[in-house]
Design an enzyme around this catalytic site. Structure first.
Site, short mmCIF file in Angstrom:
data_model
loop_
_atom_site.label_atom_id
_atom_site.label_comp_id
_atom_site.label_asym_id
_atom_site.label_seq_id
_atom_site.Cartn_x
_atom_site.Cartn_y
_atom_site.Cartn_z
N HIS A 1 -9.01 -10.06 -1.17
CA HIS A 1 -8.85 -9.94 0.28
C HIS A 1 -10.04 -10.71 0.84
O HIS A 1 -11.18 -10.29 0.70
CB HIS A 1 -8.91 -8.44 0.65
CG HIS A 1 -9.13 -8.16 2.10
ND1 HIS A 1 -8.20 -7.48 2.84
CD2 HIS A 1 -10.17 -8.42 2.93
CE1 HIS A 1 -8.66 -7.35 4.09
NE2 HIS A 1 -9.85 -7.90 4.17
N HIS B 1 0.87 -1.18 0.00
CA HIS B 1 0.00 0.00 0.00
C HIS B 1 0.90 1.22 0.00
O HIS B 1 1.65 1.44 0.95
CB HIS B 1 -0.91 -0.01 1.23
CG HIS B 1 -1.83 -1.19 1.26
ND1 HIS B 1 -3.07 -1.18 0.68
CD2 HIS B 1 -1.68 -2.44 1.77
CE1 HIS B 1 -3.65 -2.36 0.84
NE2 HIS B 1 -2.82 -3.14 1.51
N HIS C 1 -2.79 -12.41 1.20
CA HIS C 1 -2.50 -12.65 2.63
C HIS C 1 -3.32 -13.77 3.26
O HIS C 1 -4.08 -13.55 4.19
CB HIS C 1 -2.63 -11.37 3.44
CG HIS C 1 -3.80 -10.48 3.10
ND1 HIS C 1 -5.10 -10.90 3.13
CD2 HIS C 1 -3.85 -9.17 2.72
CE1 HIS C 1 -5.90 -9.90 2.79
NE2 HIS C 1 -5.17 -8.84 2.54
N ASP D 1 2.25 -7.02 2.33
CA ASP D 1 1.06 -6.24 2.74
C ASP D 1 1.51 -4.97 3.48
O ASP D 1 0.89 -4.57 4.48
CB ASP D 1 0.10 -7.07 3.58
CG ASP D 1 -1.28 -6.42 3.72
OD1 ASP D 1 -1.53 -5.39 3.05
OD2 ASP D 1 -2.11 -6.94 4.49
N ASP E 1 -9.02 -4.86 -2.53
CA ASP E 1 -8.29 -5.12 -1.27
C ASP E 1 -8.67 -4.15 -0.16
O ASP E 1 -8.82 -2.95 -0.38
CB ASP E 1 -6.78 -5.07 -1.49
CG ASP E 1 -6.04 -5.49 -0.22
OD1 ASP E 1 -6.46 -6.48 0.39
OD2 ASP E 1 -5.07 -4.82 0.16
ZN LIG Z 1 -5.99 -6.92 2.36
#
Ligand SMILES: [Zn+2]
Lengths: 429, 306
Positions: A180, A64, A232, A305, A153
């Site tokens: 996600h 991110h 993840h 992540d 996500d």
């Molecule tokens: Zn996520």
């Protein structure tokens, strides 16, 4: 400019290379591969990297970068600096920015911002408009602008029917949906449900919140012949679902984060919000399942992540604090410490998980280590011992639970796009 | 003998000696409360802030009275969490209060873990007056005091907490404290109101309130929190009352004396019938008085510790 890389073991499982030899890089291109002659040293700067590996540049497919929107927390440049410092030459950034990456303009904006940087930034676009789960984003346009995958996500794609349409639509240009996995109806908790959440009095999220969406996604991907990547992954059951789906031949891949193979929910006992993430830290059994999944190939790759949050926000009361930790600068060290040195994965598997597989999932060619190819390389010492010091992080944020942790395995240099990061400096080569 | 810790964050990990010390000290203060002049100079010159991020008039008044009886200077700071989220962060709020040189902070907050966080950013003694669905140690201590006062002991007693266990801060503190004191603790409620893995805390679980009455010496009946999305977990208050409500008919079925506690405020006719709430076996108003004595004891023991 010529630079010589000496003393390292060149390793690229995709090319079947694993040998201790030298490299010359001339103006960013590999000009010689093999033992060097006396004359090669003329006009060349020599870098010795003893006891190291030189591999195709590492790639993190889940970060991110916060820009546009929260430039106070991270920018494309600081995030890329952080990536390079962690040993990565490429990242894929998630679309939960403000505005979301749901228009070609934002995709182009990110590409332009990162153009001059050593690290290549590949935007993942929102699957739905504004990530609201109400209608598909302009996927063809986004793809043409440079988006390499689609995800909402932060959330799962809201409904199975929309997900199915996303699969069908991106099939036209052979792209991937990254999910996600979290069932919305369970989403108001702050940690994994179990004896620890009960004894800490924190609102729980049951692990089935992940499993349910993984199962929904597998069934939907199978039906629509779509390509699904599970972001993840963290729960034992979800990993087993992916394992079975792979056996059935469903087009599915998965990633796991270093924190999900390193930490358990026990850490939450400190109520330290640096252990608050989503998916939450789970039990020892889940951690073992993540490691097993990485070993047997159920989990294809490792992704950080990387989620920068300001100190102010991480210091909110536990239930209000945002989820996530930064990870770009600890991923390689944690992977080597927890998986390589503990003999769960060998060095070839590590390179697959950190460099080759994430690119494969996103259909980016693996950088080749041979004469005439652009140098896109990561050099690391698997045995170098260092202590994590968040004050030295290149990321704008410091929200890492790994501060002061002793790690074995350290990035020495990264090379890409005629640039090299070495001893904390970017050098033009 | 002083307490092991300079804070009271919860009864988890609080040892038996400390619990006994608090209960014994409370007995002394309980006597003070019966005197014509109910004030002692013990905490003269100490400043205590009641930092309430969540409205709870009863608990705050009980603490405030305890502070006044001990001659401490009291400041009430009541704020809604939403306002701290907007401008000033929680940490700023605490720093501001800290700058006023306070000695002790009594804190109530919607989030578990806040009292612990306070110990990291403040030098004051911290007393947890309820954090999320985690702990409310003074409530459990006053419950324990009230049981002991009536039945003479805690060890070996069978004590059942009835109600929405998953969304209670009273339950967990009672479980930790009573278990440490050697009582046999159980809970009773609809299974949707029992938190995950609770049995691993050494607690027996009933979903049949008749069985719970039959097998216990004490019932600690919790208020059913209508405000916390209860509708997802129980179909209706009517169904709760009919199947889990503590009523005279139920108690009479077993023809036994069973001590009834309730932390208040009571939803009469829902979790407990008026007859039981006002009946011969309850100590509900004693709990309120004992609450002041317990809070005096805790304030005194922490405030005079160093
Ligand atoms: Zn996520």
């Amino acid at each position: 400019m010529n630079i010589i890389i000496k003393g390292t073991t060149i390793l690229n499982p995709e090319q079947n290379i694993n040998e201790k030899t030298d490299l010359i890089i001339s103006d960013g291109v590999i000009s010689k591969f093999g033992n060097l002659a006396e004359s090669d040293y003329k006009n060349a700067k020599v870098y010795e990297f003893n006891n190291s590996y030189c591999v195709p540049g590492l790639f993190d497919m889940h970060v991110h970068l916060r820009e546009p929107g929260r430039e106070d927390e991270e920018t494309i440049i600081t995030g890329s600096d952080s990536a390079a410092a962690g040993g990565f030459t490429g990242v894929a950034c998630m679309p939960n920015t403000n505005p979301a990456i749901d228009t070609a303009e934002v995709v182009k904006f990110i590409k332009e911002k990162s153009q001059q940087h050593l690290v290549e930034v590949f935007p993942i676009a929102a699957a739905t408009q504004e990530r609201k789960g109400e209608g598909l984003s302009p996927m063809i346009e986004l793809f043409e602008a440079g988006a390499i995958g689609f995800s909402d996500d932060g959330n799962a794609i809201k409904s199975a029917s929309l997900l199915r349409n996303a699969f069908e639509y991106v099939k036209m240009f052979d792209s991937v949906i990254i999910e996600h996995c979290e069932d919305e109806s369970f989403a108001d908790g702050a940690m994994n449900e179990g004896i620890i959440s009960t004894s800490l009095g924190l609102p729980p999220i049951p692990s089935i919140a992940e499993d349910i969406i993984v199962m929904r996604d597998i069934i939907t991907a199978e039906y629509s012949n779509g390509k699904i990547h599970i972001a993840h992954i963290s729960s034992k059951n979800a990993i087993e679902l992916v394992r079975q789906a792979k056996k059935k031949g469903i087009n599915i891949t998965a990633e796991a984060t270093p924190h999900h193979f390193t930490l358990t929910e026990e850490s939450l006992k400190s109520y330290d919000t640096n252990y608050k993430m989503n998916p939450p830290l789970r039990t020892k059994e889940d951690v073992d399942a993540v490691i097993e999944g990485l070993k047997d190939g159920t989990i294809d790759c490792i992704a950080s992540d990387h989620a920068p949050h300001s100190i102010e926000e991480k210091e909110y009361e536990f239930i209000y604090a945002p989820n996530g930790i930064i990870g770009l600068e600890t991923t390689l060290g944690l992977t080597l410490t927890e998986l390589y040195h503990k003999k769960h994965l060998n060095i070839v598997q590590i390179i697959e998980k950190l460099s080759i597989n994430p690119r494969k999932i996103l259909k980016i060619p693996t950088p080749q280590i041979k004469e005439g190819e652009k140098a896109n390389l990561t050099i690391f010492d698997p045995n170098s011992i260092w202590t994590v010091d968040i004050s030295k992080f290149k990321s704008k944020c410091k929200n890492s639970p790994f501060n002061n942790k002793l790690l074995t395995g350290k990035m020495l240099a990264v090379i890409n796009k005629n640039k090299m990061l070495f001893e904390d400096k970017f050098i033009h080569i | 003998m002083p307490l092991a810790s300079r804070h009271l964050l919860g009864l988890y990990g609080t040892n038996r000696e400390d619990i006994e010390l608090i209960l014994d000290t409370a007995r002394t203060f309980r006597e003070v409360l019966e005197r014509p002049i109910k004030k002692v100079p013990t905490l003269q010159g100490k400043t205590v802030v009641n930092l309430f991020f969540e409205a709870s008039t009863r608990t705050r008044i009980s603490f405030e009275l305890a502070q006044k009886r001990l001659s401490a200077d009291t400041i009430n700071f009541t704020t809604s969490t939403s306002s701290t989220k907007k401008g000033e962060t929680f940490k700023d709020t605490v720093r501001n209060i800290e700058a006023m040189k306070v000695d002790m902070i009594v804190v109530r907050h919607e989030s578990a873990g806040v009292p612990l966080f306070l110990t990291r950013i403040s030098n004051a003694n911290i007393i947890n007056a309820g954090d999320g669905t985690h702990e409310h140690p003074t409530q459990a201590l006053l419950d324990m005091y009230s049981i002991k006062e009536k039945l003479g002991k805690l060890e070996g007693l069978r004590i059942c907490i009835v109600g929405d266990i998953a969304h209670s801060r009273v339950a967990l503190s009672n479980i930790y404290g009573l278990t440490t004191m050697g009582a046999n603790v159980s809970v009773c409620g609809p299974s949707t109101m029992i938190p995950h893995s609770l049995e691993r805390l050494g607690v027996k679980i009933f979903t049949d309130v008749d069985k719970a009455i039959q097998e216990n010496d004490v019932l600690n009946v919790l208020r059913i929190q209508l405000e916390r999305k209860a509708g997802d977990r129980i179909p209706s208050l009517r169904e709760y009352r009919n199947y889990f409500g503590v009523t005279t008919e139920r108690l009479e079925k077993f023809n036994k004396e069973i001590l009834i506690l309730h932390p208040g405020p009571i939803n009469r006719g829902i979790e407990i019938s008026s007859e039981v709430a006002d009946g011969p076996f309850q100590v509900i108003l004693d709990q309120v008085t004992n609450g002041v004595a317990i809070r005096m004891a805790v304030l005194y023991l922490l405030g005079t510790k160093n």
